[in-house]
Design a protein around this motif. Structure first.
Motif, PDB file in Angstrom:
ATOM      1  N   PRO A   1      78.627  38.504  43.248  1.00  0.00           N
ATOM      2  CA  PRO A   1      79.190  37.818  42.079  1.00  0.00           C
ATOM      3  C   PRO A   1      80.720  37.788  42.135  1.00  0.00           C
ATOM      4  O   PRO A   1      81.350  38.685  42.698  1.00  0.00           O
ATOM      5  CB  PRO A   1      78.701  38.664  40.899  1.00  0.00           C
ATOM      6  CG  PRO A   1      78.319  39.986  41.470  1.00  0.00           C
ATOM      7  CD  PRO A   1      77.959  39.749  42.907  1.00  0.00           C
ATOM      8  N   ASN A   2      81.310  36.770  41.551  1.00  0.00           N
ATOM      9  CA  ASN A   2      82.770  36.584  41.487  1.00  0.00           C
ATOM     10  C   ASN A   2      83.424  36.440  42.854  1.00  0.00           C
ATOM     11  O   ASN A   2      84.605  36.747  43.012  1.00  0.00           O
ATOM     12  CB  ASN A   2      83.453  37.726  40.715  1.00  0.00           C
ATOM     13  CG  ASN A   2      83.064  37.760  39.267  1.00  0.00           C
ATOM     14  OD1 ASN A   2      82.821  36.718  38.660  1.00  0.00           O
ATOM     15  ND2 ASN A   2      82.992  38.938  38.694  1.00  0.00           N
ATOM     16  N   MET A   3      82.679  35.994  43.837  1.00  0.00           N
ATOM     17  CA  MET A   3      83.256  35.845  45.176  1.00  0.00           C
ATOM     18  C   MET A   3      83.258  34.386  45.626  1.00  0.00           C
ATOM     19  O   MET A   3      83.320  34.101  46.820  1.00  0.00           O
ATOM     20  CB  MET A   3      82.487  36.708  46.188  1.00  0.00           C
ATOM     21  CG  MET A   3      82.634  38.191  45.986  1.00  0.00           C
ATOM     22  SD  MET A   3      84.290  38.794  46.286  1.00  0.00           S
ATOM     23  CE  MET A   3      84.324  38.859  48.048  1.00  0.00           C
ATOM     24  N   GLY A   4      83.226  33.446  44.688  1.00  0.00           N
ATOM     25  CA  GLY A   4      83.247  32.032  45.032  1.00  0.00           C
ATOM     26  C   GLY A   4      84.531  31.620  45.729  1.00  0.00           C
ATOM     27  O   GLY A   4      84.558  30.657  46.492  1.00  0.00           O
ATOM     28  N   TRP A   5      85.595  32.367  45.476  1.00  0.00           N
ATOM     29  CA  TRP A   5      86.892  32.049  46.083  1.00  0.00           C
ATOM     30  C   TRP A   5      86.840  32.129  47.605  1.00  0.00           C
ATOM     31  O   TRP A   5      87.694  31.557  48.283  1.00  0.00           O
ATOM     32  CB  TRP A   5      87.970  32.988  45.536  1.00  0.00           C
ATOM     33  CG  TRP A   5      87.719  34.432  45.840  1.00  0.00           C
ATOM     34  CD1 TRP A   5      87.031  35.323  45.078  1.00  0.00           C
ATOM     35  CD2 TRP A   5      88.146  35.148  46.999  1.00  0.00           C
ATOM     36  NE1 TRP A   5      86.998  36.550  45.696  1.00  0.00           N
ATOM     37  CE2 TRP A   5      87.685  36.469  46.876  1.00  0.00           C
ATOM     38  CE3 TRP A   5      88.876  34.792  48.131  1.00  0.00           C
ATOM     39  CZ2 TRP A   5      87.913  37.430  47.833  1.00  0.00           C
ATOM     40  CZ3 TRP A   5      89.115  35.767  49.092  1.00  0.00           C
ATOM     41  CH2 TRP A   5      88.635  37.068  48.923  1.00  0.00           C
ATOM     42  N   VAL A   6      85.863  32.821  48.140  1.00  0.00           N
ATOM     43  CA  VAL A   6      85.740  32.992  49.585  1.00  0.00           C
ATOM     44  C   VAL A   6      85.589  31.635  50.275  1.00  0.00           C
ATOM     45  O   VAL A   6      86.002  31.465  51.423  1.00  0.00           O
ATOM     46  CB  VAL A   6      84.546  33.933  49.899  1.00  0.00           C
ATOM     47  CG1 VAL A   6      84.214  33.958  51.370  1.00  0.00           C
ATOM     48  CG2 VAL A   6      84.846  35.334  49.394  1.00  0.00           C
ATOM     49  N   ASN A   7      85.019  30.649  49.562  1.00  0.00           N
ATOM     50  CA  ASN A   7      84.866  29.311  50.134  1.00  0.00           C
ATOM     51  C   ASN A   7      86.188  28.665  50.511  1.00  0.00           C
ATOM     52  O   ASN A   7      86.215  27.771  51.348  1.00  0.00           O
ATOM     53  CB  ASN A   7      84.132  28.392  49.150  1.00  0.00           C
ATOM     54  CG  ASN A   7      82.644  28.580  49.216  1.00  0.00           C
ATOM     55  OD1 ASN A   7      82.089  28.833  50.275  1.00  0.00           O
ATOM     56  ND2 ASN A   7      81.999  28.455  48.071  1.00  0.00           N
ATOM     57  N   ASP A   8      87.277  29.101  49.889  1.00  0.00           N
ATOM     58  CA  ASP A   8      88.587  28.504  50.143  1.00  0.00           C
ATOM     59  C   ASP A   8      89.248  29.020  51.420  1.00  0.00           C
ATOM     60  O   ASP A   8      90.323  28.543  51.786  1.00  0.00           O
ATOM     61  CB  ASP A   8      89.531  28.769  48.967  1.00  0.00           C
ATOM     62  CG  ASP A   8      89.087  28.068  47.699  1.00  0.00           C
ATOM     63  OD1 ASP A   8      88.118  27.290  47.748  1.00  0.00           O
ATOM     64  OD2 ASP A   8      89.711  28.303  46.652  1.00  0.00           O
ATOM     65  N   PHE A   9      88.638  29.997  52.075  1.00  0.00           N
ATOM     66  CA  PHE A   9      89.261  30.645  53.227  1.00  0.00           C
ATOM     67  C   PHE A   9      88.296  30.680  54.410  1.00  0.00           C
ATOM     68  O   PHE A   9      87.081  30.714  54.241  1.00  0.00           O
ATOM     69  CB  PHE A   9      89.682  32.082  52.876  1.00  0.00           C
ATOM     70  CG  PHE A   9      90.715  32.147  51.784  1.00  0.00           C
ATOM     71  CD1 PHE A   9      92.053  32.018  52.087  1.00  0.00           C
ATOM     72  CD2 PHE A   9      90.340  32.309  50.466  1.00  0.00           C
ATOM     73  CE1 PHE A   9      93.009  32.070  51.082  1.00  0.00           C
ATOM     74  CE2 PHE A   9      91.283  32.357  49.456  1.00  0.00           C
ATOM     75  CZ  PHE A   9      92.621  32.229  49.762  1.00  0.00           C
ATOM     76  N   THR A  10      88.868  30.718  55.603  1.00  0.00           N
ATOM     77  CA  THR A  10      88.048  30.873  56.808  1.00  0.00           C
ATOM     78  C   THR A  10      87.733  32.356  57.007  1.00  0.00           C
ATOM     79  O   THR A  10      88.340  33.224  56.383  1.00  0.00           O
ATOM     80  CB  THR A  10      88.791  30.351  58.055  1.00  0.00           C
ATOM     81  OG1 THR A  10      89.936  31.183  58.296  1.00  0.00           O
ATOM     82  CG2 THR A  10      89.210  28.899  57.881  1.00  0.00           C
ATOM     83  N   GLN A  11      86.794  32.619  57.911  1.00  0.00           N
ATOM     84  CA  GLN A  11      86.441  34.007  58.221  1.00  0.00           C
ATOM     85  C   GLN A  11      87.670  34.770  58.736  1.00  0.00           C
ATOM     86  O   GLN A  11      87.899  35.912  58.364  1.00  0.00           O
ATOM     87  CB  GLN A  11      85.327  34.040  59.269  1.00  0.00           C
ATOM     88  CG  GLN A  11      84.863  35.429  59.633  1.00  0.00           C
ATOM     89  CD  GLN A  11      84.074  36.086  58.528  1.00  0.00           C
ATOM     90  OE1 GLN A  11      83.133  35.510  58.031  1.00  0.00           O
ATOM     91  NE2 GLN A  11      84.451  37.275  58.140  1.00  0.00           N
TER      92      GLN A  11
END
Length: 125
Positions: free
Chosen positions: A35-45
C-alpha cells in the motif's frame, strides 16, 4: 538533550535503513503490491535502487561517524542529505496528488531537522 538526539538518530537510522534496504533488494513489481507505493511507477528499477542506496548510506551516516568519533561532522550532513530526500519524496507525492503521504514526509523532515540541530549544537559546543 544528547540522549534524546541519540535515540532519535537510532530510530531514524533504523527506519531509513529498513526502507532503503527494501528499495535496494525488492523488485519493483513486489513494491507495487504494497500500500502507498504507487509512486514506484514513476521510477525505474535502477532509480529505485539508487534512492534506496542513498537512504541506507544516510542511515549509516546518522550513527557511525558520531559513534566512532571519526569525522563526526558527517552526522549532521547525513541528516541534511536525508532531509533533501524527504523534500524530493514530498514533491513526488505532490505531483501524484498523494496528499496524506506528504504529512509523513514532513514528519520525518522535522525529526531529521531536530537531529541536525541537536548534532550541530553538540558539535559546536
Amino acid at each position: 538533550m544528547d540522549v534524546v538526539v541519540w535515540i532519535l538518530q537510532f530510530l531514524l537510522a533504523g527506519l531509513f535503513g529498513m526502507l532503503g534496504s527494501l528499495k535496494v533488494i525488492q523488485p519493483k513489481e513486489k513494491a507495487l503490491e504494497m500500500p502507498n507505493m504507487g509512486w514506484v511507477n514513476d521510477f525505474t528499477q535502477t532509480q529505485l535502487r539508487i534512492i534506496g542506496g542513498l537512504e541506507v548510506l544516510g542511515a549509516i551516516g546518522l550513527i557511525l561517524p558520531k559513534l566512532t568519533n571519526i569525522l563526526p561532522f558527517l552526522t549532521p550532513l547525513a541528516a541534511v542529505g536525508l532531509m533533501l530526500t524527504m523534500v524530493g519524496a514530498a514533491f513526488t507525492h505532490l505531483r501524484r496528488k498523494e496528499y496524506p503521504v506528504i504529512g509523513f514526509n514532513a514528519f520525518l523532515f522535522v525529526l531529521l531537522g531536530i537531529t541536525l540541530l541537536g548534532n550541530w549544537y553538540l558539535f559546536s559546543a
